[in-house]
Motif scaffolding. Structure first.
Motif, PDB file in Angstrom:
ATOM      1  N   SER A 260      37.337  20.476  37.072  1.00 48.09           N
ATOM      2  CA  SER A 260      36.408  21.614  37.010  1.00 48.09           C
ATOM      3  C   SER A 260      35.037  21.197  37.534  1.00 48.09           C
ATOM      4  O   SER A 260      34.781  20.011  37.743  1.00 48.09           O
TER       5      SER A 260
ATOM      6  N   PHE B 283      33.003  17.718  38.578  1.00 44.64           N
ATOM      7  CA  PHE B 283      32.019  17.509  39.648  1.00 44.64           C
ATOM      8  C   PHE B 283      30.853  18.485  39.569  1.00 44.64           C
ATOM      9  O   PHE B 283      30.858  19.457  38.823  1.00 44.64           O
TER      10      PHE B 283
ATOM     11  N   GLY C 250      35.200  29.328  32.145  1.00 43.23           N
ATOM     12  CA  GLY C 250      34.911  30.525  31.369  1.00 43.23           C
ATOM     13  C   GLY C 250      35.620  31.717  31.991  1.00 43.23           C
ATOM     14  O   GLY C 250      36.139  31.634  33.119  1.00 43.23           O
ATOM     15  N   VAL C 251      35.627  32.836  31.271  1.00 44.58           N
ATOM     16  CA  VAL C 251      36.374  34.019  31.712  1.00 44.58           C
ATOM     17  C   VAL C 251      35.946  34.504  33.100  1.00 44.58           C
ATOM     18  O   VAL C 251      36.770  34.969  33.893  1.00 44.58           O
ATOM     19  N   ASP C 252      34.645  34.351  33.428  1.00 42.86           N
ATOM     20  CA  ASP C 252      34.151  34.910  34.697  1.00 42.86           C
ATOM     21  C   ASP C 252      34.783  34.266  35.939  1.00 42.86           C
ATOM     22  O   ASP C 252      34.666  34.802  37.027  1.00 42.86           O
TER      23      ASP C 252
ATOM     24  N   VAL D 153      42.630  23.941  35.081  1.00 40.74           N
ATOM     25  CA  VAL D 153      41.221  24.128  35.439  1.00 40.74           C
ATOM     26  C   VAL D 153      40.489  24.818  34.280  1.00 40.74           C
ATOM     27  O   VAL D 153      40.612  26.029  34.096  1.00 40.74           O
TER      28      VAL D 153
ATOM     29  N   GLY E  74      25.951  29.090  27.655  1.00 35.83           N
ATOM     30  CA  GLY E  74      27.238  29.627  28.129  1.00 35.83           C
ATOM     31  C   GLY E  74      28.008  28.572  28.910  1.00 35.83           C
ATOM     32  O   GLY E  74      29.209  28.376  28.697  1.00 35.83           O
TER      33      GLY E  74
ATOM     34  N   MET F 212      36.113  27.079  46.537  1.00 38.02           N
ATOM     35  CA  MET F 212      36.501  26.756  45.148  1.00 38.02           C
ATOM     36  C   MET F 212      38.001  26.446  45.068  1.00 38.02           C
ATOM     37  O   MET F 212      38.411  25.490  44.398  1.00 38.02           O
TER      38      MET F 212
ATOM     39  N   HIS G 137      28.483  24.755  46.542  1.00 39.62           N
ATOM     40  CA  HIS G 137      28.528  26.148  46.067  1.00 39.62           C
ATOM     41  C   HIS G 137      27.120  26.690  45.835  1.00 39.62           C
ATOM     42  O   HIS G 137      26.843  27.854  46.116  1.00 39.62           O
TER      43      HIS G 137
ATOM     44  N   ASP H 283      38.409  23.000  46.262  1.00 43.09           N
ATOM     45  CA  ASP H 283      38.058  21.982  45.252  1.00 43.09           C
ATOM     46  C   ASP H 283      39.273  21.668  44.377  1.00 43.09           C
ATOM     47  O   ASP H 283      39.536  20.518  44.022  1.00 43.09           O
TER      48      ASP H 283
ATOM     49  N   TYR I  46      33.025  31.733  49.522  1.00 44.45           N
ATOM     50  CA  TYR I  46      32.858  30.867  48.356  1.00 44.45           C
ATOM     51  C   TYR I  46      34.147  30.618  47.546  1.00 44.45           C
ATOM     52  O   TYR I  46      34.475  29.484  47.216  1.00 44.45           O
TER      53      TYR I  46
ATOM     54  N   GLY J 296      31.319  27.506  27.163  1.00 48.36           N
ATOM     55  CA  GLY J 296      32.468  28.029  27.914  1.00 48.36           C
ATOM     56  C   GLY J 296      33.153  26.965  28.763  1.00 48.36           C
ATOM     57  O   GLY J 296      34.334  27.089  29.084  1.00 48.36           O
ATOM     58  N   ALA J 297      32.410  25.922  29.136  1.00 41.90           N
ATOM     59  CA  ALA J 297      32.998  24.959  30.076  1.00 41.90           C
ATOM     60  C   ALA J 297      32.856  23.504  29.609  1.00 41.90           C
ATOM     61  O   ALA J 297      33.841  22.870  29.232  1.00 41.90           O
TER      62      ALA J 297
HETATM   63  P1  TYM Z   1      29.177  28.339  37.234  1.00 45.02           P
HETATM   64  O1  TYM Z   1      28.302  27.234  37.681  1.00 45.02           O
HETATM   65  O2  TYM Z   1      28.694  29.739  37.377  1.00 45.02           O
HETATM   66  O3  TYM Z   1      29.575  28.134  35.733  1.00 45.02           O
HETATM   67  C1  TYM Z   1      30.120  26.909  35.298  1.00 45.02           C
HETATM   68  C2  TYM Z   1      31.113  27.135  34.179  1.00 45.02           C
HETATM   69  O4  TYM Z   1      30.479  27.776  33.072  1.00 45.02           O
HETATM   70  C3  TYM Z   1      31.216  28.945  32.725  1.00 45.02           C
HETATM   71  N1  TYM Z   1      30.262  29.965  32.238  1.00 45.02           N
HETATM   72  C4  TYM Z   1      30.343  30.561  31.047  1.00 45.02           C
HETATM   73  N2  TYM Z   1      31.219  30.443  30.041  1.00 45.02           N
HETATM   74  C5  TYM Z   1      31.008  31.189  28.935  1.00 45.02           C
HETATM   75  N3  TYM Z   1      29.963  32.060  28.805  1.00 45.02           N
HETATM   76  C6  TYM Z   1      29.063  32.214  29.797  1.00 45.02           C
HETATM   77  N4  TYM Z   1      28.056  33.043  29.657  1.00 45.02           N
HETATM   78  C7  TYM Z   1      29.230  31.442  30.988  1.00 45.02           C
HETATM   79  N5  TYM Z   1      28.535  31.341  32.145  1.00 45.02           N
HETATM   80  C8  TYM Z   1      29.180  30.435  32.903  1.00 45.02           C
HETATM   81  C9  TYM Z   1      31.904  29.385  34.002  1.00 45.02           C
HETATM   82  O5  TYM Z   1      33.016  30.195  33.750  1.00 45.02           O
HETATM   83  C10 TYM Z   1      32.275  28.055  34.612  1.00 45.02           C
HETATM   84  O6  TYM Z   1      33.476  27.555  34.045  1.00 45.02           O
HETATM   85  N6  TYM Z   1      32.464  28.632  40.946  1.00 45.02           N
HETATM   86  C11 TYM Z   1      32.136  27.924  39.744  1.00 45.02           C
HETATM   87  C12 TYM Z   1      31.969  26.432  39.948  1.00 45.02           C
HETATM   88  C13 TYM Z   1      33.122  25.805  40.627  1.00 45.02           C
HETATM   89  C14 TYM Z   1      34.396  25.505  40.050  1.00 45.02           C
HETATM   90  C15 TYM Z   1      35.154  24.919  41.105  1.00 45.02           C
HETATM   91  C16 TYM Z   1      34.932  25.648  38.781  1.00 45.02           C
HETATM   92  C17 TYM Z   1      33.159  25.431  41.925  1.00 45.02           C
HETATM   93  N7  TYM Z   1      34.386  24.895  42.208  1.00 45.02           N
HETATM   94  C18 TYM Z   1      36.464  24.501  40.885  1.00 45.02           C
HETATM   95  C19 TYM Z   1      36.243  25.227  38.576  1.00 45.02           C
HETATM   96  C20 TYM Z   1      36.990  24.673  39.621  1.00 45.02           C
HETATM   97  C21 TYM Z   1      30.833  28.486  39.194  1.00 45.02           C
HETATM   98  O7  TYM Z   1      30.054  29.068  39.888  1.00 45.02           O
HETATM   99  O8  TYM Z   1      30.611  28.197  37.901  1.00 45.02           O
END
Ligand code: TYM
Length: 333
Positions: A6, A42, A149-151, A146, A17, A134, A47, A137, A130, A21-22
């Motif tokens: 992740s 990483f 979080g839900v988003d 992997v 969050g 991902m 990104h 990755d 984007y 979440g992560a």
């Molecule tokens: P990013 O940087 O927006 O968020 C990182 C991680 O945090 C989780 N997250 C949350 N979980 C719970 N509540 C919240 N409010 C909240 N905000 C963020 C996200 O779900 C995420 O797990 N595209 C990804 C980064 C990425 C990635 C990957 C992840 C790039 N390559 C490969 C997994 C595998 C991102 O923008 O996460």
């Protein structure tokens, strides 16, 4: 051999969050993993630049996120920790996978649509592609699991689709990765608008708790969190999103179930309840911040990132070579 992977973007300040979440999940999975599991965590700096970042700030945020990973409990002896842009194969696989992704698939992505709405001018093509980066990755290390979080669920769907598409077109190559999403804490909500996600990019400071906020700030932000006028503590996401969000945060920090907490807090007024939440957060975050400050400027941090990039590159290079061979580009290796 199983692989967990992740990443987090170093754009802006890391929020509660991101932690609940992560990162917290990364650490738990790392600590429960057996010898036969490879873990890659990483810093997703490629990104982050899909929208403009101030270079000086970005470089600071990259280092800061690395120190946060370690301070939260990631262990370089168990997890490979690295910076995405230091493993050049990430950009390479991004391109290879773009050749088999349909524009329509990308235009349907909710996060892209949201960002397009907010940023009317100057949207980079990388913002559209984007999710392919991902997927790259994830597939680069042939990941099985992997934690996100839900988003990120929709992005994970695309990674699964691309893994299957590559396997069907060129022969079995990739595992089809599975998202690991926690039951509690997978979507921490904004403290000021508890119907939307707590986000790094929220302009309103008091909407988010940042992992490096000091004690007084944490207490102030929790005290001013939006609730409702019923003055009764119980979980009801639809009708009491503010209180339900605070109960979720409390549950993640104390490891007590929501039901248990509702029982403990049912006779409290909102002021008393918020104090309990703030106490739990302070207790959780202060030791992390102390470790963070010790690690941030240490030589060890650089060594860990150098080693991490070296190890990740070894696996990444093997995957790219295999993909190119199967796709028929370059000379056969
Ligand atoms: P990013 O940087 O927006 O968020 C990182 C991680 O945090 C989780 N997250 C949350 N979980 C719970 N509540 C919240 N409010 C909240 N905000 C963020 C996200 O779900 C995420 O797990 N595209 C990804 C980064 C990425 C990635 C990957 C992840 C790039 N390559 C490969 C997994 C595998 C991102 O923008 O996460």
């Amino acid at each position: 051999m199983k692989t967990i992977l992740s990443g987090i973007q170093p754009s802006g300040k890391i929020t509660l969050g991101n932690y609940l979440g992560a990162i917290k999940n990364f650490v738990e999975m790392q600590n429960n993993a057996d010898e036969d599991t490879n873990i890659f965590i990483f810093i997703a700096d490629l990104h982050a630049i899909t929208v403009y970042q101030d270079p000086v700030e970005l470089r600071k945020s990259i280092k800061s996120l690395a120190a946060i990973y370690l301070a939260c409990g990631l262990d370089p002896n168990k997890s490979t920790i690295f910076i995405q842009s230091e493993v050049k194969e990430h950009a390479e696989i991004g391109y290879l996978l773009q050749t088999m992704t349909y524009v329509g698939e990308l235009e349907r992505m909710t996060q892209y649509k949201d960002k397009m709405q907010k940023q009317v001018q100057g949207v980079s093509s990388a913002l559209l592609t984007y999710p392919v980066l991902m997927a790259g990755d994830i597939l680069l290390y042939n990941s099985n699991y992997v934690p996100v979080g839900v988003d990120q669920k929709q992005h994970l769907e695309l990674s699964r689709t691309l893994a299957e598409r590559f396997n069907n077109r060129y022969s079995e190559t990739f595992n089809v990765p599975e998202p690991i999403i926690q039951k509690v804490g997978a979507k921490i909500m904004s403290l000021q608008d508890p119907t939307s996600k707590m986000s790094k990019s929220d302009k309103l400071e008091k909407a988010s708790i940042f992992l490096l906020d000091d004690e007084a700030t944490i207490r102030k932000k929790i005290a001013s969190a939006v609730t409702d006028s019923e003055a009764k503590v119980y979980f009801d996401q639809e009708n009491k999103p503010g209180i339900s969000n605070l109960l979720t945060i409390l549950s993640c920090c104390t490891l007590k179930s929501i039901d248990e907490l509702v029982e403990d807090c049912k006779d409290m007024n909102y002021g008393e309840f918020k104090k309990i939440v703030a106490d739990a957060l302070v207790e959780k975050l202060m030791p992390i911040q102390q470790r963070y400050n010790e690690i941030l400027n240490s030589e060890e941090l650089d060594l860990i990132l150098t080693e991490g990039a070296k190890k990740a590159s070894y696996f990444a290079n093997k995957t790219i070579t295999k993909m190119k061979r199967k796709m028929g580009i370059g000379r056969k290796q």
